[in-house]
Design a protein around this motif. Structure first.
Motif, PDB file in Angstrom:
ATOM      1  N   THR A   1      19.282 -14.431  20.930  1.00  0.00           N
ATOM      2  CA  THR A   1      20.746 -14.312  20.893  1.00  0.00           C
ATOM      3  C   THR A   1      21.445 -15.281  21.839  1.00  0.00           C
ATOM      4  O   THR A   1      22.509 -15.792  21.527  1.00  0.00           O
ATOM      5  CB  THR A   1      21.183 -12.878  21.248  1.00  0.00           C
ATOM      6  N   ARG A   2      20.851 -15.548  23.005  1.00  0.00           N
ATOM      7  CA  ARG A   2      21.534 -16.399  23.981  1.00  0.00           C
ATOM      8  C   ARG A   2      21.225 -17.868  23.764  1.00  0.00           C
ATOM      9  O   ARG A   2      22.050 -18.730  24.044  1.00  0.00           O
ATOM     10  CB  ARG A   2      21.115 -16.015  25.402  1.00  0.00           C
TER      11      ARG A   2
ATOM     12  N   ASP B   1       9.464  -9.455  14.160  1.00  0.00           N
ATOM     13  CA  ASP B   1       9.256  -9.800  15.571  1.00  0.00           C
ATOM     14  C   ASP B   1       7.772  -9.913  15.868  1.00  0.00           C
ATOM     15  O   ASP B   1       7.037  -8.933  15.816  1.00  0.00           O
ATOM     16  CB  ASP B   1       9.900  -8.723  16.453  1.00  0.00           C
ATOM     17  N   LEU B   2       7.352 -11.131  16.200  1.00  0.00           N
ATOM     18  CA  LEU B   2       5.931 -11.367  16.449  1.00  0.00           C
ATOM     19  C   LEU B   2       5.546 -11.223  17.915  1.00  0.00           C
ATOM     20  O   LEU B   2       4.391 -11.424  18.272  1.00  0.00           O
ATOM     21  CB  LEU B   2       5.541 -12.763  15.941  1.00  0.00           C
ATOM     22  N   SER B   3       6.505 -10.858  18.778  1.00  0.00           N
ATOM     23  CA  SER B   3       6.127 -10.686  20.193  1.00  0.00           C
ATOM     24  C   SER B   3       5.144  -9.557  20.371  1.00  0.00           C
ATOM     25  O   SER B   3       4.427  -9.511  21.362  1.00  0.00           O
ATOM     26  CB  SER B   3       7.339 -10.442  21.098  1.00  0.00           C
ATOM     27  N   VAL B   4       5.123  -8.600  19.402  1.00  0.00           N
ATOM     28  CA  VAL B   4       4.313  -7.388  19.564  1.00  0.00           C
ATOM     29  C   VAL B   4       2.833  -7.688  19.791  1.00  0.00           C
ATOM     30  O   VAL B   4       2.164  -6.947  20.501  1.00  0.00           O
ATOM     31  CB  VAL B   4       4.478  -6.439  18.364  1.00  0.00           C
TER      32      VAL B   4
ATOM     33  N   PRO C   1      15.580 -19.059  16.393  1.00  0.00           N
ATOM     34  CA  PRO C   1      15.371 -18.104  15.302  1.00  0.00           C
ATOM     35  C   PRO C   1      14.451 -16.964  15.754  1.00  0.00           C
ATOM     36  O   PRO C   1      13.483 -17.199  16.492  1.00  0.00           O
ATOM     37  CB  PRO C   1      14.703 -18.948  14.214  1.00  0.00           C
ATOM     38  N   ALA C   2      14.754 -15.761  15.300  1.00  0.00           N
ATOM     39  CA  ALA C   2      14.078 -14.563  15.802  1.00  0.00           C
ATOM     40  C   ALA C   2      12.563 -14.678  15.697  1.00  0.00           C
ATOM     41  O   ALA C   2      11.824 -14.336  16.623  1.00  0.00           O
ATOM     42  CB  ALA C   2      14.573 -13.336  15.048  1.00  0.00           C
ATOM     43  N   ILE C   3      12.082 -15.174  14.573  1.00  0.00           N
ATOM     44  CA  ILE C   3      10.638 -15.222  14.351  1.00  0.00           C
ATOM     45  C   ILE C   3       9.965 -16.163  15.353  1.00  0.00           C
ATOM     46  O   ILE C   3       8.896 -15.884  15.890  1.00  0.00           O
ATOM     47  CB  ILE C   3      10.343 -15.608  12.880  1.00  0.00           C
ATOM     48  N   LEU C   4      10.673 -17.269  15.654  1.00  0.00           N
ATOM     49  CA  LEU C   4      10.132 -18.247  16.604  1.00  0.00           C
ATOM     50  C   LEU C   4      10.228 -17.716  18.030  1.00  0.00           C
ATOM     51  O   LEU C   4       9.299 -17.909  18.843  1.00  0.00           O
ATOM     52  CB  LEU C   4      10.917 -19.558  16.452  1.00  0.00           C
ATOM     53  N   ALA C   5      11.321 -17.010  18.325  1.00  0.00           N
ATOM     54  CA  ALA C   5      11.483 -16.415  19.657  1.00  0.00           C
ATOM     55  C   ALA C   5      10.328 -15.451  19.924  1.00  0.00           C
ATOM     56  O   ALA C   5       9.754 -15.441  21.026  1.00  0.00           O
ATOM     57  CB  ALA C   5      12.820 -15.684  19.744  1.00  0.00           C
ATOM     58  N   GLY C   6       9.956 -14.687  18.898  1.00  0.00           N
ATOM     59  CA  GLY C   6       8.841 -13.742  19.033  1.00  0.00           C
ATOM     60  C   GLY C   6       7.530 -14.465  19.276  1.00  0.00           C
ATOM     61  O   GLY C   6       6.725 -14.057  20.119  1.00  0.00           O
TER      62      GLY C   6
END
Lengths: 264, 321
Positions: free
Chosen positions: B95-96, B48-51, B100-105
């Protein structure tokens, strides 16, 4: 108990890979029936089980389990009614978690996941007793990570997890196909024991015609997304593999193509 | 030669010893952030890159609230809550909306840059004076900062240990480990992913909040590369922990070692500065450490199980025959 009414499912509709997996499937299963499912590759056996489990929504038709219309309910919610064991032993258990933790997760199937400590000592005792029934020595390795267990041990554990809370319906998708013959026989024996003990309504897919005849009290054969043969009671007990092959040719108008199904 | 001698004589051991406690206190603060990264990277199996964004958010929210008159302790809680929200956004994008998780972050992190600036009234940084406000933690009193950091880490580890042992926490662990199994056991894996991402980012924002107070200012760029530092701490901690404890390693100790990993990272950082290396090179240095640490398990496995090895033993067989 279980009703499938006119259920259809087509994958990749409108593309060159279009596959009509289920074509107006109808099936009624009584409570306590142990149904074995056979059929060639691509007959729709796994698709039928996935439709019942709710892995994806069906295109048409109705699925009812124990009087509840589950057609519009996703898999994780249907799980309250259904216990599942998969073909791949890796699929049914969480390898990074302990044996006790996997069982505790299964113990809350269909219930809310609360902010309450996951395993009590009372539950641990219960798990120990249930594991002892498997005769694999797992009761002494309660906190061992599932990742270090063998495929057969993992399948037996998955079976226990699927039935820890008595499910309305038990779905076994070729759950012994990835095991060596000896382990497969042990897991099948365990299956038979667990299903008989709780009189579980069960659907078991197998590639092995002999197993399909020996186990359960009803046998259905599928071809092209439909049920083409349905034998129960005394008639099933008298079945032979040769009969089945003959029935298949008669019902489908073609020869049974899968060697695996014949030779098992 | 003169320059070499000059260089070494200019290094003072006392200077290093004086600086190390500050490294420890920073390590403890970043340790909370590393625990957040651990939740996503190891437990949820998501990078998760949002951090990078939420770390700055934590700092910005805290400093602005404190300047506005909010008690610092409450500002810390507010920062945690803002982190929860940011993590929830990433979780929902994933999820909604199927991103992809990495891109969402990355999207959350990118968007947060503007939000963080807006929080600080479109200034890149905002100072908070430790003399004027009774901050939760400050770099002016390093001993106290170490004690405060230690208390926070102990608290966070205790809470996480409890949470991941509950029915819900256990189901989050299984979600990261085996989604198919989790769904078959009736677990809502999408909900669990959102909870995990929210919790992770909450901790990262909490860490950012403490760090801003420690340094006396919030900076919109303070979180840049936070994910890499977090990963470095997780990996250093795990390697050392596994080496010392081996099979006795458990969940609580793993988290303790991750915080130790963060402390070691900051000790090394302090050492690098003491050696008068350019601190800008630290990013390259960190990237190399993380790349090597991630590569080692893979290379070990491929060495054990390689065609090269198979070919060699095959030649050996011919020679014997």
């Amino acid at each position: 108990m279980l009703d499938l009414i006119n259920v259809s499912k087509t994958f990749n509709e409108g593309t060159i890979n279009e596959k009509k997996a289920l074509t107006g499937l109808n099936l009624h299963i009584e409570e306590g029936e142990f149904v074995t499912v056979i059929g060639g590759n691509g007959a729709g056996k796994s698709t039928m089980l996935n439709a019942i489990a709710g892995v994806w929504p069906v295109d048409t038709g109705t699925i009812t389990i124990d009087g509840t219309d589950v057609t519009g309910i996703p898999d994780y919610k249907r799980a309250a009614l259904i216990g599942r064991v998969f073909q791949d032993p890796m699929t049914g258990t969480a390898s990074a978690l302990g044996i006790d933790e996997n069982l505790a997760l299964a113990g809350r199937r269909g219930k809310s996941r609360r902010l309450k400590w996951g395993i009590s000592s009372k539950q641990r005792e219960e798990y120990r007793n249930r594991l002892a029934e498997l005769n694999l020595g797992l009761e002494d390795r309660l906190t061992a990570k599932v990742g270090i267990l063998s495929g057969g041990q993992r399948q037996a554990l998955t079976l226990l997890m699927a039935t820890l809370q008595k499910p309305k319906l038990l779905l076994l998708d070729e759950h012994t196909a990835a095991l060596d013959p000896k382990t497969a026989a042990t897991v099948l024996d365990t299956t038979e024991k667990i299903v008989n003990k709780d009189h579980l309504t069960t659907l078991m897919i197998t590639h092995n015609m002999h197993d399909a005849i020996v186990h359960g009290n009803r046998l259905i054969m599928m071809n092209n997304g439909k049920i083409i043969l349905d034998i129960k009671g005394e008639a099933k007990k008298k079945l032979t593999v040769k009969d089945l092959l003959g029935e298949f040719e008669k019902a489908s108008g073609e020869e049974f193509t899968s060697d695996k199904a014949i030779l098992g | 030669m003169d320059t070499v001698i000059g260089y070494f004589s200019s290094l003072s051991l006392v200077g290093l010893l004086n600086r190390l406690p500050a490294g420890v206190s920073q390590g403890l603060i970043w340790g909370i952030m590393a625990l957040g990264v651990y939740i996503t990277f190891r437990i949820l199996d998501v990078a998760d890159l949002s951090v990078d964004g939420t770390f700055s958010t934590g700092g910005a929210v805290t400093v602005i609230l404190i300047i506005g008159g909010t008690p610092p302790a409450i500002a810390v809680v507010a920062a945690f809550l803002c982190g929860l929200i940011a993590g929830t956004v990433t979780g929902l994008l994933h999820t909604r909306l199927g991103i992809p998780a990495i891109l969402a972050g990355i999207l959350t992190q990118y968007g947060l840059y503007s939000i963080n600036l807006a929080i600080m009234g479109f200034k890149a940084n905002t100072a908070v004076n430790a003399d004027k406000y009774s901050l939760v933690v400050s770099g002016r009193n390093v001993t106290l900062a170490i004690i405060t950091g230690f208390i926070f880490c102990t608290f966070v580890i205790s809470i996480l240990y409890w949470f991941f042992g509950t029915e819900r926490g256990m189901s989050i662990r299984s979600t990261g480990c085996n989604p198919s199994m989790s769904k078959a056991q009736g677990i809502n894996i999408n909900l669990n992913k959102v909870i995990g991402l929210a919790l992770s980012n909450g901790l990262v924002a909490l860490s950012g909040s403490l760090f801003a107070q420690y340094s006396g200012f919030a900076d919109v760029n303070s979180g840049r590369g936070a994910i890499v530092i977090g990963l470095a701490a997780v990996i250093i901690g795990e390697v050392i922990g596994d080496a010392i404890l081996g099979k006795r390693m458990n969940f609580a100790l793993r988290m303790v070692f991750i915080v130790i990993g963060a402390i070691i990272y900051y000790m090394v950082y302090t050492l690098v500065l003491w050696l008068k290396m350019d601190s800008n090179m630290m990013k390259l240095f960190t990237a190399i450490i993380v790349a090597v640490s991630l590569a080692v398990p893979y290379l070990k496995e491929t060495r054990k199980n390689s065609f090269h090895k198979a070919g060699k033993q095959s030649e050996g067989g011919n020679n014997d025959a």
